[in-house]
Motif scaffolding. Structure first.
Motif, PDB file in Angstrom:
ATOM      1  N   SER A  10       0.804  -1.690   0.101  1.00  0.00           N
ATOM      2  CA  SER A  10       0.054  -0.181  -0.300  1.00  0.00           C
ATOM      3  C   SER A  10       0.647   1.556   0.142  1.00  0.00           C
ATOM      4  CB  SER A  10      -1.159   0.698   0.921  1.00  0.00           C
ATOM      5  OG  SER A  10      -0.362  -0.221   2.290  1.00  0.00           O
ATOM      6  N   LEU A  11       0.403   2.315   0.040  1.00  0.00           N
ATOM      7  CA  LEU A  11       1.314   3.911  -0.884  1.00  0.00           C
ATOM      8  C   LEU A  11       1.786   3.970   1.073  1.00  0.00           C
ATOM      9  CD1 LEU A  11      -1.045   5.282  -3.152  1.00  0.00           C
ATOM     10  CD2 LEU A  11       0.875   4.084  -3.220  1.00  0.00           C
ATOM     11  N   ILE A  12       3.024   4.646   1.033  1.00  0.00           N
ATOM     12  CA  ILE A  12       3.147   5.684   2.105  1.00  0.00           C
ATOM     13  C   ILE A  12       1.764   6.669   2.572  1.00  0.00           C
ATOM     14  CG2 ILE A  12       4.413   7.069   2.689  1.00  0.00           C
ATOM     15  CD1 ILE A  12       6.410   4.242   2.201  1.00  0.00           C
ATOM     16  N   ILE A  13       1.438   6.834   3.938  1.00  0.00           N
ATOM     17  CA  ILE A  13       0.943   7.291   4.611  1.00  0.00           C
ATOM     18  C   ILE A  13       1.816   9.117   4.339  1.00  0.00           C
ATOM     19  CG2 ILE A  13      -0.129   8.720   7.022  1.00  0.00           C
ATOM     20  CD1 ILE A  13      -0.765   5.845   6.907  1.00  0.00           C
ATOM     21  N   PRO A 268       0.776   2.172  22.202  1.00  0.00           N
ATOM     22  CA  PRO A 268       2.343   1.976  22.191  1.00  0.00           C
ATOM     23  C   PRO A 268       1.994   1.051  20.627  1.00  0.00           C
ATOM     24  CG  PRO A 268       3.015   2.213  23.864  1.00  0.00           C
ATOM     25  CD  PRO A 268       1.166   2.588  23.800  1.00  0.00           C
ATOM     26  N   MET A 269       2.663   0.456  19.830  1.00  0.00           N
ATOM     27  CA  MET A 269       2.970  -0.226  18.928  1.00  0.00           C
ATOM     28  C   MET A 269       3.764  -1.827  18.948  1.00  0.00           C
ATOM     29  SD  MET A 269       4.017   1.857  15.523  1.00  0.00           S
ATOM     30  CE  MET A 269       4.308   0.384  13.952  1.00  0.00           C
ATOM     31  N   TYR A 270       3.076  -2.195  18.966  1.00  0.00           N
ATOM     32  CA  TYR A 270       3.994  -4.469  19.470  1.00  0.00           C
ATOM     33  C   TYR A 270       4.954  -4.288  17.936  1.00  0.00           C
ATOM     34  CZ  TYR A 270       0.609  -5.650  21.838  1.00  0.00           C
ATOM     35  OH  TYR A 270      -0.248  -6.141  23.451  1.00  0.00           O
ATOM     36  N   PHE A 271       5.122  -3.837  16.735  1.00  0.00           N
ATOM     37  CA  PHE A 271       5.105  -4.729  15.604  1.00  0.00           C
ATOM     38  C   PHE A 271       5.149  -3.645  14.062  1.00  0.00           C
ATOM     39  CE2 PHE A 271       1.800  -7.101  15.661  1.00  0.00           C
ATOM     40  CZ  PHE A 271       1.151  -6.715  14.361  1.00  0.00           C
ATOM     41  N   VAL A 272       6.133  -4.231  12.933  1.00  0.00           N
ATOM     42  CA  VAL A 272       6.084  -3.610  12.029  1.00  0.00           C
ATOM     43  C   VAL A 272       6.369  -4.820  10.952  1.00  0.00           C
ATOM     44  CG1 VAL A 272       6.902  -1.855   9.969  1.00  0.00           C
ATOM     45  CG2 VAL A 272       6.793  -0.848  12.196  1.00  0.00           C
ATOM     46  N   TYR A 273       5.468  -5.295   9.932  1.00  0.00           N
ATOM     47  CA  TYR A 273       5.556  -6.223   9.004  1.00  0.00           C
ATOM     48  C   TYR A 273       6.261  -5.474   7.575  1.00  0.00           C
ATOM     49  CZ  TYR A 273       3.747 -10.087   6.367  1.00  0.00           C
ATOM     50  OH  TYR A 273       4.074 -11.344   5.765  1.00  0.00           O
ATOM     51  N   ARG A 274       7.264  -6.059   7.324  1.00  0.00           N
ATOM     52  CA  ARG A 274       8.084  -5.566   5.973  1.00  0.00           C
ATOM     53  C   ARG A 274       8.910  -7.003   5.586  1.00  0.00           C
ATOM     54  NH1 ARG A 274       5.470  -1.734   6.473  1.00  0.00           N
ATOM     55  NH2 ARG A 274       6.577   0.860   5.816  1.00  0.00           N
ATOM     56  N   ARG A 287       2.864   7.829  16.373  1.00  0.00           N
ATOM     57  CA  ARG A 287       2.744   8.938  15.804  1.00  0.00           C
ATOM     58  C   ARG A 287       4.215   8.994  15.568  1.00  0.00           C
ATOM     59  NH1 ARG A 287       0.428  13.329  17.115  1.00  0.00           N
ATOM     60  NH2 ARG A 287      -1.552  12.251  18.600  1.00  0.00           N
ATOM     61  N   ASP A 288       5.261   8.721  16.179  1.00  0.00           N
ATOM     62  CA  ASP A 288       6.648   8.510  16.070  1.00  0.00           C
ATOM     63  C   ASP A 288       7.123   7.880  14.076  1.00  0.00           C
ATOM     64  OD1 ASP A 288       7.401   9.652  18.240  1.00  0.00           O
ATOM     65  OD2 ASP A 288       7.789   7.813  18.833  1.00  0.00           O
ATOM     66  N   PHE A 289       6.157   7.233  14.303  1.00  0.00           N
ATOM     67  CA  PHE A 289       6.342   6.276  13.069  1.00  0.00           C
ATOM     68  C   PHE A 289       6.183   7.040  11.792  1.00  0.00           C
ATOM     69  CE2 PHE A 289       5.013   1.849  10.870  1.00  0.00           C
ATOM     70  CZ  PHE A 289       5.769   1.708  10.228  1.00  0.00           C
ATOM     71  N   LEU A 290       4.636   8.163  12.221  1.00  0.00           N
ATOM     72  CA  LEU A 290       4.342   8.774  10.979  1.00  0.00           C
ATOM     73  C   LEU A 290       5.545   9.578  10.829  1.00  0.00           C
ATOM     74  CD1 LEU A 290       1.694   9.314   9.378  1.00  0.00           C
ATOM     75  CD2 LEU A 290       1.552  10.843  11.538  1.00  0.00           C
ATOM     76  N   ALA A 291       6.147  10.004  11.692  1.00  0.00           N
ATOM     77  CA  ALA A 291       7.343  10.923  11.928  1.00  0.00           C
ATOM     78  C   ALA A 291       8.400  10.286  10.630  1.00  0.00           C
ATOM     79  CB  ALA A 291       7.475  11.388  12.768  1.00  0.00           C
ATOM     80  N   GLY A 292       8.388   9.372  10.575  1.00  0.00           N
ATOM     81  CA  GLY A 292       9.867   8.168  10.373  1.00  0.00           C
ATOM     82  C   GLY A 292      10.932   8.224  11.035  1.00  0.00           C
ATOM     83  N   ASP A 305      -1.256  -0.017   5.141  1.00  0.00           N
ATOM     84  CA  ASP A 305      -1.498  -1.486   6.179  1.00  0.00           C
ATOM     85  C   ASP A 305      -1.182  -1.823   7.740  1.00  0.00           C
ATOM     86  OD1 ASP A 305      -3.208  -2.379   3.188  1.00  0.00           O
ATOM     87  OD2 ASP A 305      -1.134  -3.261   2.811  1.00  0.00           O
ATOM     88  N   ASP A 306      -0.136  -0.692   7.485  1.00  0.00           N
ATOM     89  CA  ASP A 306       0.139  -0.089   8.921  1.00  0.00           C
ATOM     90  C   ASP A 306      -0.346   0.124  10.019  1.00  0.00           C
ATOM     91  OD1 ASP A 306       3.343  -1.299   8.631  1.00  0.00           O
ATOM     92  OD2 ASP A 306       3.911   0.843   6.762  1.00  0.00           O
ATOM     93  N   TRP A 307      -0.613   0.876   9.454  1.00  0.00           N
ATOM     94  CA  TRP A 307      -1.730   1.211  10.289  1.00  0.00           C
ATOM     95  C   TRP A 307      -3.069   0.718  10.241  1.00  0.00           C
ATOM     96  CZ3 TRP A 307      -3.485   5.382  13.640  1.00  0.00           C
ATOM     97  CH2 TRP A 307      -4.329   5.149  13.638  1.00  0.00           C
TER      98      TRP A 307
END
Length: 460
Positions: A10-13, A268-274, A287-292, A305-307
Motif C-alpha cells: 500500500s502507499l506511504i501515508i 505503543p506499537m508492537y511490530f512492523v511487518y516488512r 506518531r513517531d512512525f508517521l514522522a519517520g 497496511d501498517d495503520w
C-alpha cells in the motif's frame, strides 16, 4: 486476531488526514450494513483433556492442513507453517485463524442477517468437527481455560505473538493469561456516518458490562472455582492500560474519527511487518512512525497496511476500525454465540432501539460506567447499579433489542424472525442464572469437583 499476508504494497501515508480517512471510509448506508461474528474456542485432546500442540500428526497444524485438504479453503502460511485459512469466495465462511495459545477462531463473513450467521456457524462447526474428530480433538466454548496452567499451553508459530509475549509483562500482570487462556465471541457492526459511529460507540461502551454479565462463562482456573463469573473479563483489567478499557474520551464533546486517531497514534506499537517478517518496535508510538522516527527503523514511513495492523493491537471494550467491534463477551455454547449478534443488531441497527439505548445511558457518569465494568466480572448480573442490578438493566436492554429485531423483520425460510436468537439471553435474565452459574452448580454437584467432567459434557 487478524493475520497479515504478503500482497501488493500500500502507499506511504503522507498525513494524519489519511488515517482519519481510513476510518471514515467505513461509513455505509443502512442498506449495506452487515453483521460479522467472530468466535474462539479451546481445542483439547479427547484422550486426556490436555491442550493441543501445534506440531505433530494430531496437532493444530495438522487440523488446519486437514481442513484445507477436505474443504478447499486457502492456506495462509508463515515461515512455511500453516497458520490460517480463508474462504474469500464463500458467501458464508470468512476465515479461520489461531490465537496465541491455539484458540481456534472463526472470523465470520459480513452477513446481512443473523439467520445467515447461524448457517455459517453450523457449517463451520460441522466442517471443523469432522476433521477434528479424526484427529482426536474436541472443542470447548468458555471464556477462560478451565484446567491448564499458563506453562502447559503451547505457543502458536506466529512471530507477532512472540513480540507481544515479550512486551505484555511490562504493562500488566495478566497480559499472557489474556493471550493464552481466554476466548471470546464478538460482533462487528457498521455505521452510516461519524455521528452514527459516535452514538453506537458510546452505547456499546456503556452497555458492554451488561454483555459481559449475560455471557459470563469462565468460573474455573486450573481446575478449581475462581470466584468470578467472567474471569476472562477480569484478566483484561490488568493487561495493558495503554490499550484497554472503556475509552472515557469517547463521551467527550467533539468525539469523532479524529479523536480516535489521536488516541491510536499514541498507543505503543508492537511490530512492523516488512518483507514477510515481523520486526519488533514495541513501545514506540505510531506518531513517531508517521514522522519517520522509529528507533528500530530510522527513516521508515508507514503505509495504510501498517495503520490497519496497528488498529488490531488496540483492545478497548469497543474497538473502532472501518466498523465497530463489540468485545465484552465470553465464548460459550452454540445458542449464546448467536445471542451476541442478535443483541447488538437489535440495539444498533434499528433507530427506535438505538434512541432508547442512547437515552438509557445518557445520564450515566464515567465513574458509574467504570464501577460497573470493574465489578461485573466477579458479581455478574447481581452487580448493583443505580439502586437496581445489572440483571434489571439487562432485562431492559433485551427488551430494546427484541423490539429492534422485530422491526428489522428479517425472516428465514421457516418464517421466523431473528428474535428467537435472544431466547437464551432472556432465559438467563428471567432465571438470574448465567452459564457460569450453571457450570458452577454442575461442578459442585454431579461432577463432584472433577473438572474433567466439563470436557465430557460441554464440548461443542
Amino acid at each position: 486476531m487478524s493475520t497479515r499476508v504478503d500482497g501488493p504494497k500500500s502507499l506511504i501515508i503522507e498525513s494524519r488526514d489519511e488515517l482519519v480517512g481510513y476510518l471514515e471510509s467505513g461509513c455505509k448506508p443502512p442498506s449495506d450494513w452487515r453483521i460479522g461474528t467472530e468466535h474462539e474456542k479451546f481445542g483439547f485432546n479427547v484422550t486426556d483433556n490436555s491442550p493441543v500442540p501445534y506440531e505433530g500428526p494430531r496437532g493444530i497444524g495438522a487440523l488446519l492442513e486437514a481442513h484445507h485438504n477436505c474443504f478447499g479453503w486457502d492456506a495462509v502460511r508463515e515461515n512455511g507453517k500453516i497458520i490460517a485459512l480463508s474462504c474469500s469466495d464463500c458467501p458464508i465462511g470468512g476465515s479461520i485463524s489461531l490465537e496465541p495459545g491455539g484458540q481456534f477462531e472463526l472470523s465470520g463473513a459480513p452477513l446481512k442477517t443473523i439467520h445467515e450467521t447461524e448457517a455459517e456457524l453450523r457449517q463451520h462447526l460441522s466442517q471443523v468437527g469432522s476433521v477434528a474428530h479424526q484427529l482426536g480433538i474436541g472443542f470447548l466454548g468458555l471464556g477462560f481455560s478451565p484446567k491448564w496452567t499458563l506453562d502447559e499451553i503451547p505457543v502458536m508459530p506466529k512471530d507477532r505473538y512472540r513480540i507481544m509475549m515479550q512486551y505484555m509483562p511490562k504493562r500488566g500482570s495478566h497480559g499472557l493469561d489474556m493471550m493464552f487462556r481466554t476466548a471470546t465471541v464478538q460482533v462487528n457492526m457498521d455505521f452510516s456516518d461519524e455521528a452514527d459511529m459516535v452514538r453506537k460507540l458510546r452505547v456499546g461502551l456503556a452497555l458492554q458490562p451488561v454483555a459481559t454479565a449475560l455471557f459470563a462463562s469462565s468460573p474455573f482456573t486450573e481446575g478449581k472455582l475462581n470466584g468470578f463469573q467472567s474471569y476472562r473479563a477480569q484478566m483484561w483489567q490488568d493487561t495493558d492500560p495503554d490499550r484497554t478499557g472503556g475509552l472515557p474520551f469517547a463521551f467527550d464533546d467533539g468525539m469523532g474519527f479524529e479523536r480516535y486517531v489521536d488516541y491510536a497514534l499514541d498507543v505503543p506499537m508492537y511490530f512492523v511487518y516488512r518483507d514477510g517478517r515481523y520486526i519488533d518496535v514495541s513501545g514506540a508510538s505510531f506518531r513517531d512512525f508517521l514522522a519517520g522516527k522509529l528507533e528500530a527503523m530510522p527513516g521508515l514511513r508507514p503505509t495504510i497496511d501498517d495503520w490497519a495492523d496497528h488498529l488490531t493491537t488496540l483492545f478497548p471494550e469497543v474497538r473502532l476500525k472501518k466498523f465497530l467491534e463489540m468485545r465484552g463477551a465470553d465464548a460459550g455454547p452454540f445458542g449464546l454465540l448467536l445471542g451476541l449478534p442478535a443483541l447488538w443488531a437489535g440495539l444498533l441497527y434499528d433507530k427506535t432501539s438505538l434512541d432508547g439505548a442512547a437515552s438509557l445511558i445518557a445520564s450515566w457518569t464515567q465513574e458509574e460506567r467504570d464501577e460497573m465494568r470493574l465489578a461485573v466480572p466477579r458479581t455478574g448480573l447481581a452487580t448493583p447499579f443505580r439502586g437496581r442490578t445489572v440483571r434489571d438493566l439487562a432485562r431492559e436492554v433485551l427488551a430494546l433489542a427484541e423490539g429492534g429485531l422485530l422491526r428489522r423483520a428479517q425472516r428465514n425460510d421457516k418464517g421466523q424472525d431473528e428474535t428467537h436468537m435472544l431466547r437464551p439471553l432472556m432465559e438467563i435474565v428471567e432465571s438470574g442464572r448465567t452459564e457460569a452459574d450453571r457450570l458452577i452448580a454442575a461442578y459442585e454437584g454431579p461432577w463432584k469437583g472433577n473438572i474433567d467432567r466439563l470436557f465430557e459434557s460441554e464440548a461443542l
